[in-house]
Design a protein around this motif. Structure first.
Motif, PDB file in Angstrom:
ATOM      1  N   ASN A  85       0.863  -1.196   0.000  1.00 29.20           N
ATOM      2  CA  ASN A  85       0.000   0.000   0.000  1.00 29.20           C
ATOM      3  C   ASN A  85       0.893   1.238   0.000  1.00 29.20           C
ATOM      4  O   ASN A  85       2.123   1.109  -0.041  1.00 29.20           O
ATOM      5  CB  ASN A  85      -0.941  -0.007   1.226  1.00 29.20           C
ATOM      6  N   SER A  86       0.287   2.409   0.085  1.00 28.40           N
ATOM      7  CA  SER A  86       1.094   3.642   0.138  1.00 28.40           C
ATOM      8  C   SER A  86       1.995   3.645   1.366  1.00 28.40           C
ATOM      9  O   SER A  86       3.163   4.058   1.303  1.00 28.40           O
ATOM     10  CB  SER A  86       0.180   4.871   0.240  1.00 28.40           C
ATOM     11  N   THR A  87       1.434   3.219   2.475  1.00 31.73           N
ATOM     12  CA  THR A  87       2.172   3.237   3.738  1.00 31.73           C
ATOM     13  C   THR A  87       3.484   2.465   3.606  1.00 31.73           C
ATOM     14  O   THR A  87       4.545   2.940   4.025  1.00 31.73           O
ATOM     15  CB  THR A  87       1.291   2.595   4.843  1.00 31.73           C
ATOM     16  N   HIS A 105      -0.978  12.899   5.680  1.00 27.73           N
ATOM     17  CA  HIS A 105      -1.579  11.705   6.287  1.00 27.73           C
ATOM     18  C   HIS A 105      -0.521  11.105   7.222  1.00 27.73           C
ATOM     19  O   HIS A 105       0.682  11.266   6.983  1.00 27.73           O
ATOM     20  CB  HIS A 105      -1.891  10.745   5.140  1.00 27.73           C
ATOM     21  N   ALA A 148       0.648   8.386   7.294  1.00 25.54           N
ATOM     22  CA  ALA A 148       1.569   7.529   6.531  1.00 25.54           C
ATOM     23  C   ALA A 148       2.806   8.293   6.063  1.00 25.54           C
ATOM     24  O   ALA A 148       3.841   7.682   5.783  1.00 25.54           O
ATOM     25  CB  ALA A 148       0.851   6.940   5.316  1.00 25.54           C
ATOM     26  N   VAL A 165       1.982  15.715   0.210  1.00 30.17           N
ATOM     27  CA  VAL A 165       0.777  15.039  -0.270  1.00 30.17           C
ATOM     28  C   VAL A 165       0.227  15.811  -1.477  1.00 30.17           C
ATOM     29  O   VAL A 165       0.106  17.030  -1.445  1.00 30.17           O
ATOM     30  CB  VAL A 165      -0.255  14.901   0.877  1.00 30.17           C
ATOM     31  N   ASN A 187      -6.163  14.181   1.661  1.00 29.85           N
ATOM     32  CA  ASN A 187      -7.320  13.294   1.844  1.00 29.85           C
ATOM     33  C   ASN A 187      -8.327  13.896   2.804  1.00 29.85           C
ATOM     34  O   ASN A 187      -9.511  13.591   2.743  1.00 29.85           O
ATOM     35  CB  ASN A 187      -6.875  11.912   2.356  1.00 29.85           C
ATOM     36  N   ASP A 240       3.213  11.963  -2.128  1.00 30.51           N
ATOM     37  CA  ASP A 240       2.197  10.995  -1.729  1.00 30.51           C
ATOM     38  C   ASP A 240       1.001  11.188  -2.666  1.00 30.51           C
ATOM     39  O   ASP A 240       0.211  12.111  -2.506  1.00 30.51           O
ATOM     40  CB  ASP A 240       1.810  11.242  -0.260  1.00 30.51           C
ATOM     41  N   SER A 261      -1.532   9.183  -3.137  1.00 30.57           N
ATOM     42  CA  SER A 261      -2.644   8.268  -2.805  1.00 30.57           C
ATOM     43  C   SER A 261      -3.991   8.781  -3.295  1.00 30.57           C
ATOM     44  O   SER A 261      -4.842   8.002  -3.732  1.00 30.57           O
ATOM     45  CB  SER A 261      -2.727   8.068  -1.287  1.00 30.57           C
ATOM     46  N   GLN A 262      -4.213  10.092  -3.169  1.00 29.54           N
ATOM     47  CA  GLN A 262      -5.474  10.661  -3.657  1.00 29.54           C
ATOM     48  C   GLN A 262      -5.285  11.289  -5.035  1.00 29.54           C
ATOM     49  O   GLN A 262      -6.249  11.462  -5.773  1.00 29.54           O
ATOM     50  CB  GLN A 262      -6.004  11.735  -2.687  1.00 29.54           C
ATOM     51  N   THR A 296      -1.788   3.786  -3.688  1.00 28.76           N
ATOM     52  CA  THR A 296      -2.340   2.564  -3.113  1.00 28.76           C
ATOM     53  C   THR A 296      -3.501   2.090  -3.993  1.00 28.76           C
ATOM     54  O   THR A 296      -4.304   2.910  -4.464  1.00 28.76           O
ATOM     55  CB  THR A 296      -2.752   2.884  -1.640  1.00 28.76           C
ATOM     56  N   HIS A 322      -6.270   0.291  -3.577  1.00 27.72           N
ATOM     57  CA  HIS A 322      -7.689   0.191  -3.191  1.00 27.72           C
ATOM     58  C   HIS A 322      -8.445   1.505  -3.348  1.00 27.72           C
ATOM     59  O   HIS A 322      -9.676   1.505  -3.353  1.00 27.72           O
ATOM     60  CB  HIS A 322      -7.815  -0.334  -1.750  1.00 27.72           C
ATOM     61  N   LYS A 323      -7.725   2.623  -3.468  1.00 29.96           N
ATOM     62  CA  LYS A 323      -8.443   3.901  -3.695  1.00 29.96           C
ATOM     63  C   LYS A 323      -8.674   4.129  -5.183  1.00 29.96           C
ATOM     64  O   LYS A 323      -9.450   4.987  -5.574  1.00 29.96           O
ATOM     65  CB  LYS A 323      -7.643   5.065  -3.113  1.00 29.96           C
TER      66      LYS A 323
HETATM   67  C1  LIG Z   1      -3.121  10.943   1.303  1.00 26.05           C
HETATM   68  C2  LIG Z   1      -2.984   9.536   1.809  1.00 26.05           C
HETATM   69  N1  LIG Z   1      -1.778   9.039   2.043  1.00 26.05           N
HETATM   70  C3  LIG Z   1      -1.600   7.788   2.482  1.00 26.05           C
HETATM   71  C4  LIG Z   1      -2.668   6.970   2.722  1.00 26.05           C
HETATM   72  C5  LIG Z   1      -2.419   5.580   3.214  1.00 26.05           C
HETATM   73  O1  LIG Z   1      -2.921   4.614   2.322  1.00 26.05           O
HETATM   74  P1  LIG Z   1      -2.813   3.084   2.720  1.00 26.05           P
HETATM   75  O2  LIG Z   1      -3.529   2.940   4.033  1.00 26.05           O
HETATM   76  O3  LIG Z   1      -3.476   2.333   1.633  1.00 26.05           O
HETATM   77  O4  LIG Z   1      -1.366   2.770   2.859  1.00 26.05           O
HETATM   78  C6  LIG Z   1      -3.959   7.446   2.522  1.00 26.05           C
HETATM   79  C7  LIG Z   1      -5.142   6.630   2.854  1.00 26.05           C
HETATM   80  O5  LIG Z   1      -6.123   7.146   3.365  1.00 26.05           O
HETATM   81  C8  LIG Z   1      -4.126   8.764   2.030  1.00 26.05           C
HETATM   82  O6  LIG Z   1      -5.338   9.274   1.787  1.00 26.05           O
END
Ligand SMILES: Cc1ncc(COP(=O)(O)O)c(C=O)c1O
Length: 410
Positions: A93-95, A123, A125, A171, A175, A202, A204-205, A225, A227-228
């Motif tokens: 995942n992103s994390t 986030h 992460a 980011v 998010n 990052d 992710s979004q 990641t 799943h988003k």
């Molecule tokens: C901006 C951002 N970074 C990182 C993450 C972490 O994603 P994941 O839990 O899939 O590693 C999220 C998830 O909500 C996110 O929105």
């Protein structure tokens, strides 16, 4: 497109179901998006007809699946404009992608007193892995604050840069607020100050809501990641510039990432394979590939236009709600389809519970951005986040639910 009806909604089986006896208005895609039939079918097909381990078997099923798996690396590279599939590391995942950069690149290249700059909007992460690194090797974390408009303070950022700055992590789209950050400008500022500074984005979004090109952006690392992005959970991506990835030691050791193992020492495969120890998330990678095909067949520009139209409609409708406070920028051209708010009368968890009864799924709380919430002086917000499948009906159900909150708590 301007009729606010998503032509793609029927591709998502769960959106034909009900929640608490009401049609499901799913407004929590920022947490995790629903899956189209094409993704479900691709994963089922692998498990039913084409399953084995990869990279090992000499038999046809394994060879075919290895080829399909590696093709997804190329699809990811195409999606984000990476020069080659060798830039693409599969993670959980992103994390995990950010932890990999922290523990492999940063832990081996940074020293006590070196500085990492992140933002107040990150986030967890993109905060906690750097804090762990700070405990391990004594790096210093600096934070870009935001202005009263809740956009990143780019002047303050320039003041934070120093000859000790080694990494900047930002980011792309918040998010918690939906704010689109000027990541390209931030990267340019870093390059002008010191080309040696590495920048991690990052995404992710970001990759979910707009077309991304990591080469044009000039990011050193870009993570997201699956799943988003309408794909399965358990699969993520780390993009890295190849010379960087090649210079980095493995993150974990085990099978598949080695060239030769003996008790006298072990040699590793080249990047990206040296970062993928053990059996990977095979079925999930295939699902991610199907998700990428799905969004690319629609086109990221069309998805962005649909979400922008819905966001504008929602912002207009929400003006009817008294005591409604929006967090983040008001200008809808500077934000993705994420609406983060509080109401005078009710706590975010009360709002979430009332909306649940109305069939509306939103997120309540800190959205894994506790430092952001503290800086805003609140303990959390309610967040409605849009996906390509949302419709005018979802927004109408959401607004009607908020009126119910007013009636109950006002
Ligand atoms: C901006 C951002 N970074 C990182 C993450 C972490 O994603 P994941 O839990 O899939 O590693 C999220 C998830 O909500 C996110 O929105």
């Amino acid at each position: 497109m301007t009729n606010l009806q998503s032509p793609w909604r029927s591709d998502f089986p769960i959106l034909q179901t009900q929640m608490n006896g009401k049609p499901l208005a799913f407004l929590d895609s920022g947490a995790s998006a629903q899956k189209p039939q094409a993704v479900i079918d691709a994963m089922t097909q692998v498990m039913e007809q084409n399953y084995s381990n990869i990279h090992r078997g000499l038999y046809a099923v394994s060879q075919k699946l290895t080829e399909d798996f590696e093709n997804v690396r190329s699809k990811v590279a195409g999606l984000i404009g990476a020069p080659s599939d060798k830039n693409i590391v599969f993670t959980r995942n992103s994390t995990e992608g950010i932890n990999l950069v922290a523990q492999s690149w940063a832990r081996n290249n940074l020293q006590k007193g070196d500085e990492i700059i992140i933002t107040e909007m990150e986030h967890h992460a993109n905060i906690v892995p750097w804090q762990i690194l700070a405990e391990q090797i004594g790096v210093v974390i600096k934070v870009i604050p935001f202005t009263h408009e809740v956009t990143l303070d780019l002047e303050a950022f320039k003041d934070l840069l120093s000859d000790k700055t080694k990494l900047v992590g930002v980011v792309e789209i918040s998010n918690a607020l939906g704010t689109i950050n000027p990541v390209e400008d931030i990267i340019k500022t870093c390059r002008a100050f010191n080309p040696e500074i590495k920048v991690l984005i990052d995404g992710s979004q970001g990759v979910v809501h707009r077309k991304v090109n990591v080469t044009k952006m000039d990011a050193d690392f870009y993570i997201f990641t699956g799943h988003k992005l309408y794909g399965p959970s358990g699969i993520g991506v780390l993009y890295g510039k190849y010379d960087l990835l090649e210079s980095m030691p493995p993150y974990q050791g085990g099978g598949d990432m080695i060239e030769r193992v003996s008790f006298n020492g072990t040699t590793y495969r080249e990047a990206p394979y040296k970062f993928e120890a053990g059996t990977p998330a095979i079925v999930e990678v295939i699902g991610l590939g199907a998700a990428i095909d799905y969004v690319q067949n629609i086109g990221m520009d069309k998805i962005a236009a649909h979400e922008a139209a819905l966001l504008n409609y929602a912002m207009q409708e929400l003006q009817q709600i008294e005591g409604f406070t929006l967090y983040g920028v008001l200008d809808t051209s500077k934000k993705a389809g994420i609406i983060s708010f509080t109401m005078d009368e009710a706590h975010s968890s009360d709002i979430g519970m009332v909306l649940n009864q109305c069939g509306v799924a939103v997120r309540s709380g800190h959205h894994c951005c506790m430092p952001l919430m503290s800086a805003l002086g609140i303990d959390g917000t309610t967040r409605a986040s849009l996906g390509l499948y949302n419709n005018k009906d979802d927004i109408d159900a959401f607004v009607a639910g908020l009126k119910k909150v007013q009636d109950l708590f006002g």
